[in-house]
Design a protein around this motif. Structure first.
Motif, PDB file in Angstrom:
ATOM      1  N   ALA A 134      -8.120  -6.918   1.116  1.00  0.00           N
ATOM      2  CA  ALA A 134      -9.011  -5.974   0.431  1.00  0.00           C
ATOM      3  C   ALA A 134      -8.836  -4.563   0.996  1.00  0.00           C
ATOM      4  N   ILE A 135      -8.653  -4.463   2.314  1.00  0.00           N
ATOM      5  CA  ILE A 135      -8.394  -3.159   2.928  1.00  0.00           C
ATOM      6  C   ILE A 135      -7.081  -2.592   2.401  1.00  0.00           C
ATOM      7  N   GLY A 136      -6.054  -3.466   2.297  1.00  0.00           N
ATOM      8  CA  GLY A 136      -4.748  -3.024   1.827  1.00  0.00           C
ATOM      9  C   GLY A 136      -4.737  -2.587   0.372  1.00  0.00           C
ATOM     10  N   LEU A 137      -5.684  -3.058  -0.413  1.00  0.00           N
ATOM     11  CA  LEU A 137      -5.744  -2.674  -1.828  1.00  0.00           C
ATOM     12  C   LEU A 137      -6.312  -1.272  -2.031  1.00  0.00           C
ATOM     13  N   PRO A 145      -6.299   2.645  -1.855  1.00  0.00           N
ATOM     14  CA  PRO A 145      -5.253   3.669  -1.755  1.00  0.00           C
ATOM     15  C   PRO A 145      -5.291   4.382  -0.412  1.00  0.00           C
ATOM     16  N   GLY A 146      -4.112   4.494   0.238  1.00  0.00           N
ATOM     17  CA  GLY A 146      -4.006   5.220   1.496  1.00  0.00           C
ATOM     18  C   GLY A 146      -4.813   4.629   2.621  1.00  0.00           C
ATOM     19  N   SER A 147      -5.033   3.317   2.594  1.00  0.00           N
ATOM     20  CA  SER A 147      -5.880   2.683   3.596  1.00  0.00           C
ATOM     21  C   SER A 147      -5.156   2.578   4.938  1.00  0.00           C
ATOM     22  N   SER A 148      -5.887   2.130   5.947  1.00  0.00           N
ATOM     23  CA  SER A 148      -5.324   1.976   7.285  1.00  0.00           C
ATOM     24  C   SER A 148      -4.297   0.856   7.348  1.00  0.00           C
ATOM     25  N   ALA A 149      -4.198   0.022   6.313  1.00  0.00           N
ATOM     26  CA  ALA A 149      -3.158  -1.013   6.278  1.00  0.00           C
ATOM     27  C   ALA A 149      -1.780  -0.383   6.268  1.00  0.00           C
ATOM     28  N   GLN A 150      -1.687   0.856   5.774  1.00  0.00           N
ATOM     29  CA  GLN A 150      -0.414   1.564   5.745  1.00  0.00           C
ATOM     30  C   GLN A 150      -0.034   2.099   7.120  1.00  0.00           C
ATOM     31  N   ALA A 151      -1.008   2.259   7.983  1.00  0.00           N
ATOM     32  CA  ALA A 151      -0.790   2.728   9.353  1.00  0.00           C
ATOM     33  C   ALA A 151      -1.714   1.930  10.267  1.00  0.00           C
ATOM     34  N   PRO A 152      -1.292   0.692  10.660  1.00  0.00           N
ATOM     35  CA  PRO A 152      -2.180  -0.205  11.420  1.00  0.00           C
ATOM     36  C   PRO A 152      -2.729   0.387  12.706  1.00  0.00           C
ATOM     37  N   GLU A 153      -2.050   1.411  13.248  1.00  0.00           N
ATOM     38  CA  GLU A 153      -2.583   2.021  14.463  1.00  0.00           C
ATOM     39  C   GLU A 153      -3.912   2.724  14.190  1.00  0.00           C
ATOM     40  N   ARG A 154      -4.246   2.936  12.908  1.00  0.00           N
ATOM     41  CA  ARG A 154      -5.532   3.529  12.543  1.00  0.00           C
ATOM     42  C   ARG A 154      -6.563   2.478  12.147  1.00  0.00           C
ATOM     43  N   ASN A 213       0.827  -1.203   0.000  1.00  0.00           N
ATOM     44  CA  ASN A 213       0.000   0.000   0.000  1.00  0.00           C
ATOM     45  C   ASN A 213       0.862   1.255   0.000  1.00  0.00           C
ATOM     46  N   GLU A 214       1.980   1.188   0.724  1.00  0.00           N
ATOM     47  CA  GLU A 214       2.870   2.348   0.797  1.00  0.00           C
ATOM     48  C   GLU A 214       3.536   2.611  -0.547  1.00  0.00           C
ATOM     49  N   LEU A 215       4.029   1.546  -1.198  1.00  0.00           N
ATOM     50  CA  LEU A 215       4.672   1.711  -2.505  1.00  0.00           C
ATOM     51  C   LEU A 215       3.684   2.248  -3.532  1.00  0.00           C
ATOM     52  N   ARG A 216       2.462   1.730  -3.487  1.00  0.00           N
ATOM     53  CA  ARG A 216       1.452   2.197  -4.431  1.00  0.00           C
ATOM     54  C   ARG A 216       1.109   3.656  -4.190  1.00  0.00           C
ATOM     55  N   SER A 217       1.045   4.078  -2.930  1.00  0.00           N
ATOM     56  CA  SER A 217       0.651   5.458  -2.618  1.00  0.00           C
ATOM     57  C   SER A 217       1.722   6.462  -3.027  1.00  0.00           C
ATOM     58  N   ILE A 218       2.998   6.060  -2.983  1.00  0.00           N
ATOM     59  CA  ILE A 218       4.073   6.974  -3.398  1.00  0.00           C
ATOM     60  C   ILE A 218       4.034   7.162  -4.906  1.00  0.00           C
TER      61      ILE A 218
END
Length: 334
Positions: A281-284, A286-295, A213-218
């Motif tokens: 599915a959450i990780g797919l 863009p900018g989902s909480s999978a990128q920041a699990p604390e959210r 998710n992070e690589l895709r968002s950059i």
């Protein structure tokens, strides 16, 4: 990095004066305390399954369980914050290439290395001090957690820069958290290795989805490689495929554990499979909480589902279904 004496407010600061000094000082101290990432303490709930499994083997008075759990959780939080402290400080030179993290204090050069070191030592001392209150095995696991923080972040090893090893080494914190929960209740006995392997590879799945998710968002492979060196060797496809591999391996070891200790637990295996799929599915997104699990608390439906899975495990521990033994035993047909 700057020292406290060299630190100056940014261009938007108020004109010099008493109020400015207070604001600057408050911002300076907030920057240092912020790198302890207390908002990430929610991740330490990963120790709860270790406590739950241990309680299946050992009976503990409620009062003892509560105070040991509170001390153990506080110890884990302090040790985790120690790791976060060195993580953010050391990553400052790389975070400036990230579209969001470039505004962090370390990336802006607002941290005093001496205070960061003092904060790290204080957190380690507090965390290990509480760990020894629980016991030797709990303290050993706490030390291992701290060692992994150094291995992951600090040169010359700095495993976070190495593809695949970055995910697998960071994911080791998952079984360590599980063991910390276990050792709150049990001494001198390790839990089944199958559940530890499942926990480790499950953590690798979560980390791989986060990386994806992070690589895709950059959205810029060259910029991503400057921010995180391991990204130079990854692609979205390789991260997605690796997450699938980790999920399969985690599921295999989970199945071993479920069959070995209670055949009825197999009924929840499809629920675990759906949980992996849902998280992917959450990780797919863009900018989902999978990128920041604390959210992840924002994914209320998903968390409710996790609660349902946990409740099903509890129910099946007390319910016997003899017919399920046909899955693992020969059937007489005549």
């Amino acid at each position: 990095m700057t020292s406290s004496a060299d630190w100056t407010p940014g261009p938007d600061a108020n004109p010099p004066g008493g109020e400015t000094v207070v604001a600057v000082g408050r911002s300076f101290w907030r920057s240092h305390l912020g790198i302890a990432r207390m908002d990430h303490w929610v991740k330490n709930v990963f120790m709860l399954p270790g406590i739950a499994l241990a309680l299946l083997f050992v009976e503990v008075p409620v009062g003892t369980l509560l105070w040991r759990s509170l001390i153990g959780f506080a110890s884990l939080c302090l040790c985790a914050s120690a790791n976060y402290t060195i993580n953010e400080f050391v990553d400052g030179e790389f975070d400036r290439f990230h579209p969001v993290k470039r505004t962090r204090p370390a990336a802006l050069g607002l941290l005093d290395a001496r205070l960061v070191a003092l904060q790290y030592v204080g957190l380690v001392a507090g965390g290990l001090g509480l760990a020894f209150v629980i016991g030797r095995d709990f303290a050993i696991c706490s030390v291992l957690l701290l060692v992994m923080g150094v291995v992951y972040n600090a040169r010359p090893l700095r495993t976070k820069d190495r593809p695949y090893l970055d995910v697998l080494s960071e994911a080791l914190n998952n079984p360590l958290r599980f063991l910390l929960g276990w050792f709150i209740i049990v001494d001198s006995i390790l839990p089944p290795s199958s559940i530890l392997a499942s926990y480790w590879l499950g953590g690798a799945f979560l980390m791989a989805v986060k990386r994806f998710n992070e690589l895709r968002s950059i959205a810029d492979h060259e910029a991503a490689g400057r921010y995180r060196l391991s990204f130079r060797h990854y692609s979205e496809n390789s991260l997605l495929l690796s997450s699938f591999f980790y999920a399969l391996c985690s599921s295999f070891f989970l199945g071993v554990f479920l069959i070995k200790y209670r055949i009825e637990f197999l009924l929840v295996f499809p629920l675990f499979a759906l949980m992996f799929t849902w998280y992917l599915a959450i990780g797919l997104r863009p900018g989902s909480s999978a990128q920041a699990p604390e959210r992840l608390y924002t994914e209320r439906a998903f968390l409710a589902y996790v609660g349902v899975v946990a409740l099903c495990m509890v129910v099946l521990f007390f319910v016997d279904i003899p017919q399920m033994h046909v899955l693992v035993e020969p059937i007489r047909v005549r």
